[in-house]
Design an enzyme around this catalytic site. Structure first.
Site, PDB file in Angstrom:
ATOM      1  N   GLY A  75      -1.004  -7.261 -21.848  1.00  0.00           N
ATOM      2  CA  GLY A  75      -2.159  -7.927 -22.701  1.00  0.00           C
ATOM      3  C   GLY A  75      -3.676  -7.756 -22.659  1.00  0.00           C
ATOM      4  O   GLY A  75      -4.723  -7.674 -23.121  1.00  0.00           O
ATOM      5  N   THR A  76      -3.662  -8.581 -21.684  1.00  0.00           N
ATOM      6  CA  THR A  76      -5.225  -9.169 -20.689  1.00  0.00           C
ATOM      7  C   THR A  76      -5.806  -7.973 -20.167  1.00  0.00           C
ATOM      8  O   THR A  76      -6.767  -7.376 -20.665  1.00  0.00           O
ATOM      9  CB  THR A  76      -4.769  -9.753 -19.427  1.00  0.00           C
ATOM     10  OG1 THR A  76      -4.360 -10.790 -19.540  1.00  0.00           O
ATOM     11  CG2 THR A  76      -6.134  -9.993 -18.741  1.00  0.00           C
ATOM     12  N   SER A 202       1.324  -6.981 -26.051  1.00  0.00           N
ATOM     13  CA  SER A 202       1.589  -7.222 -24.819  1.00  0.00           C
ATOM     14  C   SER A 202       3.213  -7.428 -25.215  1.00  0.00           C
ATOM     15  O   SER A 202       4.015  -7.856 -26.551  1.00  0.00           O
ATOM     16  CB  SER A 202       0.997  -8.285 -24.347  1.00  0.00           C
ATOM     17  OG  SER A 202       2.096  -8.980 -22.950  1.00  0.00           O
ATOM     18  N   GLY A 203       4.417  -6.948 -24.864  1.00  0.00           N
ATOM     19  CA  GLY A 203       5.895  -6.877 -24.313  1.00  0.00           C
ATOM     20  C   GLY A 203       6.376  -7.929 -23.507  1.00  0.00           C
ATOM     21  O   GLY A 203       7.013  -8.108 -25.374  1.00  0.00           O
ATOM     22  N   HIS A 204       5.536  -9.095 -23.620  1.00  0.00           N
ATOM     23  CA  HIS A 204       6.607 -10.292 -23.222  1.00  0.00           C
ATOM     24  C   HIS A 204       6.813 -11.649 -24.879  1.00  0.00           C
ATOM     25  O   HIS A 204       7.371 -12.053 -24.387  1.00  0.00           O
ATOM     26  CB  HIS A 204       6.496 -10.398 -22.184  1.00  0.00           C
ATOM     27  CG  HIS A 204       5.076 -11.484 -21.716  1.00  0.00           C
ATOM     28  ND1 HIS A 204       4.868 -13.113 -21.543  1.00  0.00           N
ATOM     29  CD2 HIS A 204       3.990 -11.148 -21.438  1.00  0.00           C
ATOM     30  CE1 HIS A 204       3.485 -13.324 -21.644  1.00  0.00           C
ATOM     31  NE2 HIS A 204       2.794 -11.540 -21.120  1.00  0.00           N
ATOM     32  N   THR A 240       1.811   6.176 -11.822  1.00  0.00           N
ATOM     33  CA  THR A 240       3.268   6.873 -12.424  1.00  0.00           C
ATOM     34  C   THR A 240       4.093   4.799 -13.455  1.00  0.00           C
ATOM     35  O   THR A 240       3.418   3.800 -13.786  1.00  0.00           O
ATOM     36  CB  THR A 240       4.219   6.275 -11.155  1.00  0.00           C
ATOM     37  OG1 THR A 240       3.898   6.977 -10.814  1.00  0.00           O
ATOM     38  CG2 THR A 240       5.159   7.056 -12.459  1.00  0.00           C
ATOM     39  N   CYS A 328      -5.320 -29.189 -17.858  1.00  0.00           N
ATOM     40  CA  CYS A 328      -5.657 -30.093 -16.181  1.00  0.00           C
ATOM     41  C   CYS A 328      -6.789 -29.137 -15.563  1.00  0.00           C
ATOM     42  O   CYS A 328      -6.331 -28.451 -15.213  1.00  0.00           O
ATOM     43  CB  CYS A 328      -4.969 -30.477 -15.679  1.00  0.00           C
ATOM     44  SG  CYS A 328      -5.392 -31.370 -14.743  1.00  0.00           S
TER      45      CYS A 328
HETATM   46  N1  PLP Z   1      -3.959 -12.158 -26.315  1.00  0.00           N
HETATM   47  C1  PLP Z   1      -3.188 -13.078 -26.941  1.00  0.00           C
HETATM   48  C2  PLP Z   1      -3.750 -13.686 -27.906  1.00  0.00           C
HETATM   49  C3  PLP Z   1      -2.069 -14.267 -25.987  1.00  0.00           C
HETATM   50  O1  PLP Z   1      -1.863 -14.796 -26.171  1.00  0.00           O
HETATM   51  C4  PLP Z   1      -1.922 -13.423 -24.346  1.00  0.00           C
HETATM   52  C5  PLP Z   1      -0.831 -14.091 -23.550  1.00  0.00           C
HETATM   53  O2  PLP Z   1      -0.707 -15.621 -24.180  1.00  0.00           O
HETATM   54  C6  PLP Z   1      -2.367 -11.647 -24.027  1.00  0.00           C
HETATM   55  C7  PLP Z   1      -4.024 -11.543 -25.038  1.00  0.00           C
HETATM   56  C8  PLP Z   1      -2.834 -11.825 -22.666  1.00  0.00           C
HETATM   57  O3  PLP Z   1      -1.396 -11.196 -23.280  1.00  0.00           O
HETATM   58  P1  PLP Z   1      -0.719 -11.179 -21.191  1.00  0.00           P
HETATM   59  O4  PLP Z   1      -0.197 -12.103 -20.706  1.00  0.00           O
HETATM   60  O5  PLP Z   1       0.052  -9.824 -21.447  1.00  0.00           O
HETATM   61  O6  PLP Z   1      -1.595 -10.276 -19.926  1.00  0.00           O
END
Ligand code: PLP
Length: 390
Positions: A75-76, A202-204, A240, A328
């Site tokens: 996702g990032t 994001s897949g996870h 790839t 923290c």
């Molecule tokens: N955006 C949101 C709203 C998220 O909750 C997260 C992960 O917690 C991300 C982006 C980032 O996703 P990734 O962990 O796949 O980089």
């Protein structure tokens, strides 16, 4: 308190268990069907076909065209690709709009853009974590290159009204990126109905493995690739393809689509049971986030006068996995930027805990938390110098 071997996993907004069906679907693509999907031979070509099938499944679940999907690593990366890719493709645009409650994947990008000399507007939220759409309307300027707003908040679960936001942003002739990482599988996403230009997943977070994500890029959107390399993903992301993970992501989206209705109501009923108990039976508690416009699996709650980290440690000994709304940093427990943006009072912000459920949680899990949480909170309050004695 000694540690138990039991695991009650209620931290699904952090990451989810890979669904067994997803794992089964992926397995052949490691040691047996390991060909490169771009190869000319049949051995690679059959993997290419499977990747196409996964792309089709995901496109069907989002109601978009398969060519509008670009696979990424997470996702990032998808958020970075969207925001950097748009500004690099539109150098005349120097203004970026986002919100004060985005995930760091977007929020810290805002900070980075400020350092590059861009103007960044961070939209505020009210004490339920909701945006003021008039503030959005008046923030848009002729040099606004992109508006980036999350669909659902990872900490509180608050859902932003993306269809209305899209109408405002598109009505003003601006591009819209939506971080839908927490929305997938929990609320319906229909990209034919909602005029979003870019959307990150994001897949996870949806029972696929860590290490796979995607960016939806609406056909015709001008965006600069952030991974220069081969022709993969139509030249939008070289490298790839991560074939087993793409295949797993496809299966996870298919499962999410098939089960969304039943799953959402089951998970919501469990979440509501826990929420009702905590807010009604444990004194000095407070819900963080919108009471109604909220993800069905998410419960962020503050326990006044105690530290979230101390609660987490005690829960951990009981085998309960949750997370806290403070981090923290340099030895001091700072409430998260999300809780601060919502103006959560000091005595609450430090003691906030997020429980986030999934299809794998059961009524027994919730009952176990209900059984043990009060003693944890009572014990910590008795030790707290700030808690009023009741
Ligand atoms: N955006 C949101 C709203 C998220 O909750 C997260 C992960 O917690 C991300 C982006 C980032 O996703 P990734 O962990 O796949 O980089």
């Amino acid at each position: 308190m000694s540690r138990t071997d039991r695991v009650i996993y209620m931290d699904n907004n952090a990451t989810t268990r890979v669904a067994p069906e997803v794992f089964e679907e992926m397995k052949p693509y490691f040691c047996d069907l390991y060909g490169n999907p771009s190869s000319m031979h049949t051995f690679g070509g059959q993997v290419g076909k499977k990747v196409t099938g996964a792309r089709d499944k995901i496109a069907a679940s989002l109601n978009c065209a398969p060519v509008e999907i670009v696979f990424t690593s997470c996702g990032t990366e998808s958020d970075n690709f969207a925001v950097k890719g748009i500004f690099e493709a539109h150098p005349d645009k120097r203004h970026f709009i986002t919100t004060r409650v985005e995930h760091p994947a977007v929020y810290n990008l805002g900070r980075w853009f400020e350092h590059q000399g861009y103007d960044v507007t961070y939209l505020s939220v009210d004490n339920e974590g909701m945006l003021d759409l008039d503030e959005l309307r008046s923030a848009i300027r002729p040099d606004t290159g992109l508006v980036s707003i999350m669909w659902a908040n990872n900490e509180t679960g608050t859902i932003f009204p993306i269809p209305r936001i899209a109408r405002i942003v598109k009505g003003a002739g601006c591009l819209l990126h939506v971080d839908a990482v927490q929305a997938i599988g929990k609320i319906p996403i229909d990209l034919r109905k909602v005029p979003i230009d870019l959307l990150a997943l994001s897949g996870h977070k949806v029972h696929a493995p860590k290490g796979i994500g995607l960016l939806y890029v609406r056909k015709g959107t001008k965006i600069r690739s952030q991974m220069i390399g081969g022709h993969q993903e139509r030249g939008r992301r070289g490298g790839t393809e991560n074939t087993p993970y793409i295949i797993g992501f496809g299966k996870a989206c298919e499962l999410a689509m098939e089960n969304m209705g039943d799953e959402v109501s089951k998970v919501k009923a469990l979440r509501d049971k826990l929420e009702h108990f905590i807010l009604n039976k444990i004194p000095m508690t407070r819900l963080n986030g919108h009471p109604i416009e909220r993800l069905p699996n998410t419960l962020s709650v503050s326990f006044e006068y105690i530290e979230g980290e101390a609660i987490l440690l005690d829960l951990d000994r009981l085998g309960i996995c949750a997370s806290s709304g403070s981090a923290c940093t340099s030895g001091s427990l700072e409430p998260s930027h999300v809780l601060r943006a919502m103006g959560v009072p000091f005595t609450c912000a430090h003691g906030s805990i997020r429980f986030s459920l999934s299809r794998y949680n059961t009524e027994e899990d919730v009952d176990y938390v209900i059984e043990h949480l009060p003693e944890v909170i009572n014990r910590l309050r008795e030790m707290s110098p700030f808690a009023p004695k009741v």
